[in-house]
Design an enzyme around this catalytic site. Sequence first.
Site, PDB file in Angstrom:
ATOM      1  N   ASP A  14       0.815  -1.225   0.000  1.00 26.55           N
ATOM      2  CA  ASP A  14       0.000   0.000   0.000  1.00 26.55           C
ATOM      3  C   ASP A  14       0.845   1.270   0.000  1.00 26.55           C
ATOM      4  OD1 ASP A  14      -2.220  -1.752   0.284  1.00 26.55           O
ATOM      5  OD2 ASP A  14      -1.982  -1.730   2.454  1.00 26.55           O
ATOM      6  N   GLU A 174     -11.515   0.617  -3.562  1.00 26.25           N
ATOM      7  CA  GLU A 174     -10.721   1.077  -2.416  1.00 26.25           C
ATOM      8  C   GLU A 174      -9.589   1.973  -2.897  1.00 26.25           C
ATOM      9  OE1 GLU A 174      -9.339  -2.578  -0.690  1.00 26.25           O
ATOM     10  OE2 GLU A 174      -8.488  -3.275  -2.581  1.00 26.25           O
TER      11      GLU A 174
END
Length: 498
Positions: A14, A174
């Site tokens: 991420d 997301e």
Amino acid sequence: MRFNNPVVKGFYPDPSVCKVNNTYYLVCSSFQYFPGVPIFESKDLINWTQIGHCLTRTSQVQLDTVDSSGGVFAPTLRHHNGRFYMTTTNDTTRQNFYIWTDDIYGEWSEPIYVDQGGIDPDLYFEEDRTYFMSNGTDDFGVGGIVQCELEIETGRKLTPSRSIWQGTGGRYLESPHLYKINGRYYLMAAEGGTEYGHMITYARGDSATGPFEAYANNPVLTNRNLGGYELQGVGHGDLIQDGEGHWWLFHLGFRQTGQYLTYHHLGREVFLAPVTFGEDGWFTAGHNSTTLLSFETDRIADTIVQQDKKVFTFENTDWNLDWCYLRHPAAGHYQLEADKVKLTGTGVTLDVPASPTFIGIRQKDFNAVISCEISLNSGEAGITLYMDEKHHYDLALRGNEQGYEVIERLNIGEIKSVEKAIDLSDCHHATLVVRATPTYYHFYVQIEGTETLLGAAQTRYLSSEVAGGFTGVLIGLYATGETPGSNAEFTHFSCVYS
């Protein structure tokens, strides 16, 4: 020049990046590990050095009893008016929050919480306005990428949370990030789930609050159709512009263990792909919308040499940067010195979602030789290849009725098996060795110059495809023991990649 991916190896998922003057800064998720949210810096986009963590105090994040792959999800790093902001989610407590610092090398603030749900939060600054985004459901019950305006000093919402984009139809929308580029607003996201169908999509509009028009050729980046290619799971990215005006996309991905072996155990890593804007204002990314294991580019000077560290020891690593703990450690159980570590074991084992005496470093490549000399007075101590509390392989020295023994233990789901034990009689020290390949770990003990094989275990049983979750294998040193003062000393640690 040619650069190789990943640009940050091992379990660092991420990625989010920002640029201040001529330096780039990058943060990644940390889940149940502490300190949380590692920070890296770079001058050239491909060589990254860790400089700290954002979450260094127990008051900043609750990690006690957090299950594996719980805790700290998907940070975003931004810089505004001389101040760095990092926003993230504690998925276990279901709280979005941000912290700030005026010194990227120093301590960060206490958390400021935002009354908006979902995960993968983003901050976007424009003049005196601050927009906060996450995925989830808005104040009116509509799902998608959810946005509100907030007061940055307090986290107080100034507007209701409203869904501004529903993506392109892929599951698990997301990782929203908002940018203003050449007068237009670009909203980038991830869809498909952080697995083999992962992808990056985007839309653009004339306002920070929408409406947004999806890019006609979405996904802009994905490796979902590259069957048999080592690099898979491409998604969850962040855009950055370099000093020459070129755009780049940092994103996560993972390396599978073989051409058609759909397992990965190193975790999700940091990859880099070039981005090109067309005359119509839409951008493309990578090579034909895919990320490669290496790119040839004239955007980075030929004088830049990409470094690839191959040897990790106690002496050339930093306890506060390279190493981490499971959840919040009991500091008194660790004596960290320049060339050794002494661990005090407790009744807490690696098999429970707590904080055993454990300190670990991420496995960064498939082929490695890991070794450490261990001396023990009681209990058990050793090397663990640790994915989570139900999936780890342990090579350990422990006490028995005759004195001491070396064991190879495999923990796979509910199955916990000591595959082999070698009696050492009254010898309380040994050198333990793990030889890793993409598909196997082999376990050895060295005593007085003689090396003995205990056994082997497949890496696939420590992979995300078997264990589940979002982390990767850590090479851990640990100690356990019911007897107070169960101490172990670790010396001559090395991890050598080939």
